[in-house]
Design an enzyme around this catalytic site. Structure first.
Site, PDB file in Angstrom:
ATOM      1  N   GLU A  89      14.041  -0.646  14.447  1.00 56.68           N
ATOM      2  CA  GLU A  89      15.296   0.028  14.771  1.00 56.68           C
ATOM      3  C   GLU A  89      15.924  -0.535  16.038  1.00 56.68           C
ATOM      4  OE1 GLU A  89      14.556   4.196  15.332  1.00 56.68           O
ATOM      5  OE2 GLU A  89      13.040   4.184  13.758  1.00 56.68           O
ATOM      6  N   CYS A 109       3.427   0.997  17.390  1.00 59.29           N
ATOM      7  CA  CYS A 109       3.036   1.003  18.799  1.00 59.29           C
ATOM      8  C   CYS A 109       1.629   1.583  18.919  1.00 59.29           C
ATOM      9  CB  CYS A 109       4.016   1.852  19.609  1.00 59.29           C
ATOM     10  SG  CYS A 109       3.657   1.904  21.387  1.00 59.29           S
ATOM     11  N   CYS A 113       1.377   7.924  22.641  1.00 62.86           N
ATOM     12  CA  CYS A 113       1.868   9.059  23.433  1.00 62.86           C
ATOM     13  C   CYS A 113       2.038  10.272  22.513  1.00 62.86           C
ATOM     14  CB  CYS A 113       3.186   8.706  24.113  1.00 62.86           C
ATOM     15  SG  CYS A 113       3.007   7.330  25.275  1.00 62.86           S
ATOM     16  N   GLY A 156       7.829   0.303  20.371  1.00 59.92           N
ATOM     17  CA  GLY A 156       6.894  -0.678  20.921  1.00 59.92           C
ATOM     18  C   GLY A 156       6.752  -0.590  22.422  1.00 59.92           C
ATOM     19  N   GLU A 157       5.690  -1.225  22.932  1.00 59.28           N
ATOM     20  CA  GLU A 157       5.437  -1.290  24.367  1.00 59.28           C
ATOM     21  C   GLU A 157       5.668  -2.743  24.797  1.00 59.28           C
ATOM     22  OE1 GLU A 157       4.842   0.445  27.170  1.00 59.28           O
ATOM     23  OE2 GLU A 157       4.592  -1.516  28.093  1.00 59.28           O
ATOM     24  N   SER A 211       7.690   5.035  32.334  1.00 62.19           N
ATOM     25  CA  SER A 211       7.618   6.325  31.647  1.00 62.19           C
ATOM     26  C   SER A 211       6.517   7.129  32.310  1.00 62.19           C
ATOM     27  CB  SER A 211       7.295   6.116  30.166  1.00 62.19           C
ATOM     28  OG  SER A 211       8.364   5.446  29.546  1.00 62.19           O
ATOM     29  N   LEU A 212       6.917   8.088  33.133  1.00 61.82           N
ATOM     30  CA  LEU A 212       5.926   8.844  33.911  1.00 61.82           C
ATOM     31  C   LEU A 212       5.579  10.150  33.187  1.00 61.82           C
ATOM     32  CD1 LEU A 212       4.355   8.604  36.587  1.00 61.82           C
ATOM     33  CD2 LEU A 212       6.156   9.962  37.661  1.00 61.82           C
ATOM     34  N   HIS A 213       6.566  11.006  33.007  1.00 64.19           N
ATOM     35  CA  HIS A 213       6.478  12.207  32.181  1.00 64.19           C
ATOM     36  C   HIS A 213       5.547  13.305  32.680  1.00 64.19           C
ATOM     37  CE1 HIS A 213       8.875   9.732  29.687  1.00 64.19           C
ATOM     38  NE2 HIS A 213       7.939   9.225  28.914  1.00 64.19           N
ATOM     39  N   ASN A 287      14.040  14.681  22.543  1.00 58.12           N
ATOM     40  CA  ASN A 287      14.558  14.683  21.186  1.00 58.12           C
ATOM     41  C   ASN A 287      13.482  15.277  20.294  1.00 58.12           C
ATOM     42  OD1 ASN A 287      17.030  13.681  20.030  1.00 58.12           O
ATOM     43  ND2 ASN A 287      16.641  11.755  21.105  1.00 58.12           N
ATOM     44  N   CYS A 330      12.993   7.403  19.515  1.00 58.72           N
ATOM     45  CA  CYS A 330      12.234   6.207  19.130  1.00 58.72           C
ATOM     46  C   CYS A 330      11.474   6.407  17.837  1.00 58.72           C
ATOM     47  CB  CYS A 330      11.196   5.874  20.198  1.00 58.72           C
ATOM     48  SG  CYS A 330      11.864   5.809  21.812  1.00 58.72           S
TER      49      CYS A 330
HETATM   50  N1  SAH Z   1       6.794   1.861  25.409  1.00 62.88           N
HETATM   51  C1  SAH Z   1       7.815   1.888  26.408  1.00 62.88           C
HETATM   52  C2  SAH Z   1       9.233   1.772  25.872  1.00 62.88           C
HETATM   53  C3  SAH Z   1       9.606   2.544  24.625  1.00 62.88           C
HETATM   54  S1  SAH Z   1       9.834   4.284  24.714  1.00 62.88           S
HETATM   55  C4  SAH Z   1       7.655   3.076  27.313  1.00 62.88           C
HETATM   56  O1  SAH Z   1       6.765   3.883  27.065  1.00 62.88           O
HETATM   57  O2  SAH Z   1       8.385   3.193  28.287  1.00 62.88           O
HETATM   58  C5  SAH Z   1      11.299   4.524  25.640  1.00 62.88           C
HETATM   59  C6  SAH Z   1      11.345   5.900  26.308  1.00 62.88           C
HETATM   60  O3  SAH Z   1      11.617   6.962  25.354  1.00 62.88           O
HETATM   61  C7  SAH Z   1      10.023   6.268  26.954  1.00 62.88           C
HETATM   62  O4  SAH Z   1      10.243   6.834  28.215  1.00 62.88           O
HETATM   63  C8  SAH Z   1       9.468   7.288  25.976  1.00 62.88           C
HETATM   64  O5  SAH Z   1       8.502   8.070  26.575  1.00 62.88           O
HETATM   65  C9  SAH Z   1      10.724   8.020  25.550  1.00 62.88           C
HETATM   66  N2  SAH Z   1      10.592   8.856  24.351  1.00 62.88           N
HETATM   67  C10 SAH Z   1       9.712   8.741  23.338  1.00 62.88           C
HETATM   68  N3  SAH Z   1       9.900   9.718  22.416  1.00 62.88           N
HETATM   69  C11 SAH Z   1      10.935  10.463  22.858  1.00 62.88           C
HETATM   70  C12 SAH Z   1      11.612  11.612  22.342  1.00 62.88           C
HETATM   71  N4  SAH Z   1      11.253  12.171  21.192  1.00 62.88           N
HETATM   72  N5  SAH Z   1      12.632  12.117  23.065  1.00 62.88           N
HETATM   73  C13 SAH Z   1      13.020  11.537  24.221  1.00 62.88           C
HETATM   74  N6  SAH Z   1      12.431  10.445  24.752  1.00 62.88           N
HETATM   75  C14 SAH Z   1      11.396   9.911  24.076  1.00 62.88           C
END
Ligand code: SAH
Length: 341
Positions: A89, A109, A113, A156-157, A211-213, A287, A330
């Site tokens: 995508e 990927c 997560c 992907g990462e 991506s800390l979260h 999302n 994603c």
């Molecule tokens: N693998 C990389 C890049 C791809 S994800 C990374 O982890 O940064 C890009 C961003 O979208 C990341 O911060 C990821 O955590 C976030 N993401 C994944 N699923 C999501 C969702 N359902 N809603 C909002 N952000 C999301």
């Protein structure tokens, strides 16, 4: 067969030199590919017939196939099929400052997560540089627009596909190629420490987002299994070193998940963790997807979290919401497409 779009200028120069040709041929080919955007080797009119024939026998020049396209006012989402039938995508977002494309870097990927749709499909393979470049070319042609910003935030990462991603960046950043400024390119990573270190040494001037979260190991390891390999006491000092070395401001992405990481305690803990680092926090409205339990934080609670960070003197922004109608999270479009079968 390799695609011609896999080659950064330097590598194409080497190719010509090893074939006994002048290396400026590489610049000519780049001009046809990325400035004039021809689709066939035969259209490269200033290149000798024999050279064209060699190129044809050494490289393919196939574009990506668009198999689905979902449009909204400010967002357009594409599903592509690759030559081997895998699907990826890309999402085009229209901002007031320009057109930003979110590109995928792998098929599936492996980071796993807990909240992310992409990881439901385990990594099948890395994308070749051409398969990333062609996402840009296909969408620019389809919408007749110029893409001004690229974010590596699709499926992907990126740091799990390091070499190909660096070649991709070389191609799009090259003034003789797609010519996107380094400041207009952002790599997002879940935090693969050795690759952050390698990237820091390259001095490319490309933006880095993490991506800390979560503000502590207990919560972060629950949400992101990469944290078990590179916990915060390893990640954060590496990032401080990154900022010291590159003098670039870091972005921290923080998805707000209702009742999971959106409390005032989390906001304070996050502020403490990031204090003194030249960075800003990008709060991301989650999302929601049907496959996970997580819920998005309510609007007023997003604002409370935002205010608390502000009060704690942390730079913070709230990400504009795009494309929940077009399944822009994603991996959602691919996963939806598979289920429709
Ligand atoms: N693998 C990389 C890049 C791809 S994800 C990374 O982890 O940064 C890009 C961003 O979208 C990341 O911060 C990821 O955590 C976030 N993401 C994944 N699923 C999501 C969702 N359902 N809603 C909002 N952000 C999301």
């Amino acid at each position: 067969m390799k695609s011609i779009y896999d080659y950064p200028l330097k590598k194409l120069e080497t190719y010509f030199e090893t074939h006994g040709e002048k290396k400026f041929k590489a610049t000519q080919v780049f001009d046809w590919l990325y400035k004039k955007r021809v689709r066939r080797f035969d259209d490269m009119r200033n290149i000798k017939k024999e050279v064209i024939e060699t190129l044809k026998s050494d490289f393919s020049m196939e574009p990506l196939t668009i198999i689905e396209k979902l449009e909204d006012i400010d967002v357009c989402k594409y599903l592509f099929s690759l030559e081997d039938g895998n699907k990826i995508e890309a999402v085009l977002m229209r901002h007031d400052y320009g057109n930003s494309l979110c590109v995928s870097t792998q098929v599936g990927c492996n980071m796993g997560c807990a909240f992310c749709e992409s990881g439901r499909l385990k990594k099948v393979r890395n994308l070749e540089p051409s398969e990333m470049v062609l996402q840009i070319l296909a969408i620019e042609e389809d919408l007749q627009i110029r893409i001004t910003h690229v974010v590596l935030m699709g499926i992907g990462e990126p740091f799990d596909n390091y070499e190909n991603v660096m070649d991709f960046i070389d191609i799009i950043n090259d003034p003789k190629g797609i010519e996107l400024g380094a400041r207009h390119i952002t790599i997002s990573t879940c935090g693969i420490v050795p690759k952050i270190k390698a990237f820091m040494e390259e001095g490319r001037g490309v933006n880095l987002a993490i991506s800390l979260h979560a503000p502590n190991n207990r919560l972060r390891s629950r949400l992101m299994s990469i944290n078990k390999a590179y916990p915060l006491e390893v990640l954060i000092p590496t990032l401080k070193e990154y900022v010291d070395k590159t003098h670039r401001r870091l972005t921290f992405e923080y998805i707000l998940l209702k009742d999971v990481n959106d409390t005032m305690e989390c906001a304070d803990e996050l502020s403490k963790l990031l204090r003194g680092i030249n960075c800003y926090v990008n709060l991301i409205p989650y999302n929601e997807t049907s496959h996970f339990e997580f819920k998005k934080t309510r609007k007023e609670d997003v604002l409370k979290f935002y205010d608390r960070l502000k009060k704690n003197k942390i730079n913070v922004t709230i990400r504009k919401e795009f494309g929940s109608k077009v399944m822009a999270a994603c991996g959602q479009l691919r996963s939806h497409h598979e289920e429709g079968k």
